[in-house]
Write a protein that holds these residues in place. Structure first.
Motif, PDB file in Angstrom:
ATOM      1  N   ALA A  61      -3.598  -5.981   1.116  1.00 35.29           N
ATOM      2  CA  ALA A  61      -2.350  -6.516   1.674  1.00 35.29           C
ATOM      3  C   ALA A  61      -2.124  -7.964   1.251  1.00 35.29           C
ATOM      4  O   ALA A  61      -0.974  -8.415   1.186  1.00 35.29           O
ATOM      5  CB  ALA A  61      -2.368  -6.414   3.198  1.00 35.29           C
ATOM      6  N   ASN A  64      -2.215  -9.227  -1.560  1.00 32.85           N
ATOM      7  CA  ASN A  64      -1.509  -9.302  -2.854  1.00 32.85           C
ATOM      8  C   ASN A  64      -0.007  -9.516  -2.697  1.00 32.85           C
ATOM      9  O   ASN A  64       0.645 -10.032  -3.606  1.00 32.85           O
ATOM     10  CB  ASN A  64      -1.744  -8.027  -3.667  1.00 32.85           C
ATOM     11  N   CYS A  65       0.539  -9.135  -1.570  1.00 35.24           N
ATOM     12  CA  CYS A  65       1.992  -9.260  -1.401  1.00 35.24           C
ATOM     13  C   CYS A  65       2.432 -10.725  -1.449  1.00 35.24           C
ATOM     14  O   CYS A  65       3.589 -11.015  -1.758  1.00 35.24           O
ATOM     15  CB  CYS A  65       2.446  -8.597  -0.101  1.00 35.24           C
ATOM     16  N   GLN A  90       4.356 -12.018  -4.403  1.00 37.88           N
ATOM     17  CA  GLN A  90       5.732 -11.585  -4.669  1.00 37.88           C
ATOM     18  C   GLN A  90       6.713 -12.404  -3.853  1.00 37.88           C
ATOM     19  O   GLN A  90       6.560 -12.524  -2.626  1.00 37.88           O
ATOM     20  CB  GLN A  90       5.905 -10.107  -4.320  1.00 37.88           C
ATOM     21  N   SER A 149      -1.793  -2.390   0.325  1.00 38.36           N
ATOM     22  CA  SER A 149      -0.871  -3.057  -0.584  1.00 38.36           C
ATOM     23  C   SER A 149       0.582  -2.719  -0.245  1.00 38.36           C
ATOM     24  O   SER A 149       0.921  -1.557  -0.021  1.00 38.36           O
ATOM     25  CB  SER A 149      -1.168  -2.612  -2.019  1.00 38.36           C
ATOM     26  N   ALA A 150       1.423  -3.725  -0.234  1.00 38.83           N
ATOM     27  CA  ALA A 150       2.838  -3.501   0.066  1.00 38.83           C
ATOM     28  C   ALA A 150       3.533  -2.725  -1.053  1.00 38.83           C
ATOM     29  O   ALA A 150       4.639  -2.210  -0.866  1.00 38.83           O
ATOM     30  CB  ALA A 150       3.538  -4.836   0.301  1.00 38.83           C
ATOM     31  N   LEU A 151       2.890  -2.651  -2.215  1.00 37.78           N
ATOM     32  CA  LEU A 151       3.490  -1.906  -3.324  1.00 37.78           C
ATOM     33  C   LEU A 151       3.203  -0.405  -3.243  1.00 37.78           C
ATOM     34  O   LEU A 151       3.912   0.390  -3.852  1.00 37.78           O
ATOM     35  CB  LEU A 151       2.979  -2.437  -4.665  1.00 37.78           C
ATOM     36  N   TRP A 183       8.289 -11.016  -0.644  1.00 45.79           N
ATOM     37  CA  TRP A 183       7.443 -10.986   0.548  1.00 45.79           C
ATOM     38  C   TRP A 183       7.226 -12.393   1.096  1.00 45.79           C
ATOM     39  O   TRP A 183       7.173 -12.590   2.308  1.00 45.79           O
ATOM     40  CB  TRP A 183       6.116 -10.293   0.275  1.00 45.79           C
ATOM     41  N   SER A 198       6.242  -3.224   5.657  1.00 45.95           N
ATOM     42  CA  SER A 198       7.673  -3.211   5.972  1.00 45.95           C
ATOM     43  C   SER A 198       7.939  -2.494   7.295  1.00 45.95           C
ATOM     44  O   SER A 198       8.841  -2.888   8.045  1.00 45.95           O
ATOM     45  CB  SER A 198       8.496  -2.615   4.828  1.00 45.95           C
TER      46      SER A 198
END
Lengths: 118, 102, 112
Positions: free
Chosen positions: B35, B37-38, B41, B9-11, B44, B17
């Motif tokens: 991943a 899920n980004c 947003q 996950s990017a969070l 993203w 990044s």
């Protein structure tokens, strides 16, 4: 002989990934693979002097970094953006390493045969 | 030409990044696992708009995100955005010079 | 499984291959005892290598694999000693394996 880049991107001690990456690096180098190391993000903290891993409950795997030349691992790249983000200077690094921009790391990732990320 | 494989996950993880810092115009990104899920947003969606992107269908379906991701895909360039299955993943791994799992 | 042997009235823990569990348990007088289990009688030449790997470990916190051992010994003791033929004469089964064992160190992970 294969060329291999090993990327470290996690902070020391919080996980075992730094130690695992270094093990793979030294193992591959003992099998005469051409190994480059790349330190980015919080993993650049591995290279600071004055650390006491045992105090954080970790094995002292940082001492082995000083043995890299004996393993013929001569290319150690450190991401300058990451150093800057953490307010670190090249002069604070504890081992022989090259501080480079993102473009140099991109080039290395493209050039080698395999990339492993830890 | 590298296929950048992102699974986290990017969070909670910087894999995506960090990979974007070192990506080249010829490279592609494969989003799998958390991943995907980004894509929900907006920041993203914007950062990935110009990247050749593969998204693993099983992982968006498993999370009930297929309709949303399809709606989002309509705003992205069809040339760059691909929802793929595992056999496409294998095919892409072979097409690219190497795969980096971040 | 925990193995151990008696040394000067103390229990010394070793792994299943006979490598000391704790580096700090080792002392000089223990080396001939471990060497005997490897059928090696220690000479001055053996001691030179044993101290070398012991110091290598204390500095780098890792046991040297054979290739690294050869190179490092070559750099500090000279080319006549930094070659695998010489080292295998001293430690026939494997210089890295046997010298680290006698020096009370963990087995090199990368040992072939």
């Amino acid at each position: 002989m294969k060329s291999l880049a090993i990327v470290f991107r996690h902070a020391p001690f919080g996980s075992t990934s730094g130690r695992e990456g270094l093990d793979v690096a030294m193992l591959s180098a003992s099998f005469e693979q051409q190994v480059s190391l790349i330190f980015t993000d919080e993993a650049v903290l591995h290279l600071l002097g004055g650390q006491t891993p045992e105090q954080a409950g970790a094995k002292d795997y940082l001492s082995a970094l000083k043995a890299l030349p004996l393993y013929d691992i001569e290319t150690v790249l450190v991401c300058s953006d990451s150093l800057q983000q953490l307010g670190l200077n090249a002069s604070e690094l504890n081992i022989e390493a090259e501080v480079v921009g993102a473009d140099m790391i991109t080039k290395t990732l493209q050039a080698v045969d395999e990339v492993l990320v830890f | 030409m590298i296929l950048h494989h992102i699974q986290t996950s990017a969070l909670t993880d910087s894999a995506l990044s960090t990979c974007l810092r070192y990506i080249q115009p010829n490279d592609s990104i494969l989003l799998a696992g958390d991943a995907v899920n980004c894509l929900l947003q907006i920041q993203w969606q914007q950062r990935l708009a110009s990247v050749n992107l593969f998204v693993l269908q099983d992982d968006i379906q498993a999370r009930g995100l297929q309709p949303r991701v399809e709606a989002i895909a309509e705003h992205m360039s069809a040339e760059f955005f691909h929802i793929i299955d595992y056999s496409d993943f294998v095919e892409q791994s072979l097409k690219h010079n190497k795969v980096i799992t971040w | 499984m925990v193995n151990s042997f008696e040394f000067n009235g103390r229990h010394i823990e070793v792994d299943h291959q006979g490598y000391l569990k704790n580096v700090a348990d080792w002392q000089e007088s223990m080396a001939p005892v471990i060497a005997a289990t490897e059928n090696i009688e220690l000479t001055e030449q053996h001691w030179e290598v044993i101290w070398f790997v012991r110091n290598f470990y204390l500095e780098y916190k890792t046991s040297p694999a054979i290739r690294v051992l050869v190179k490092a010994i070559g750099q500090s003791l000279g080319a006549d000693k930094g070659n695998s033929k010489y080292l295998y004469t001293l430690f026939p089964i494997g210089p890295a394996k046997q010298a680290t064992k006698i020096a009370g160190l963990p087995k090199p992970a990368k040992c072939l």
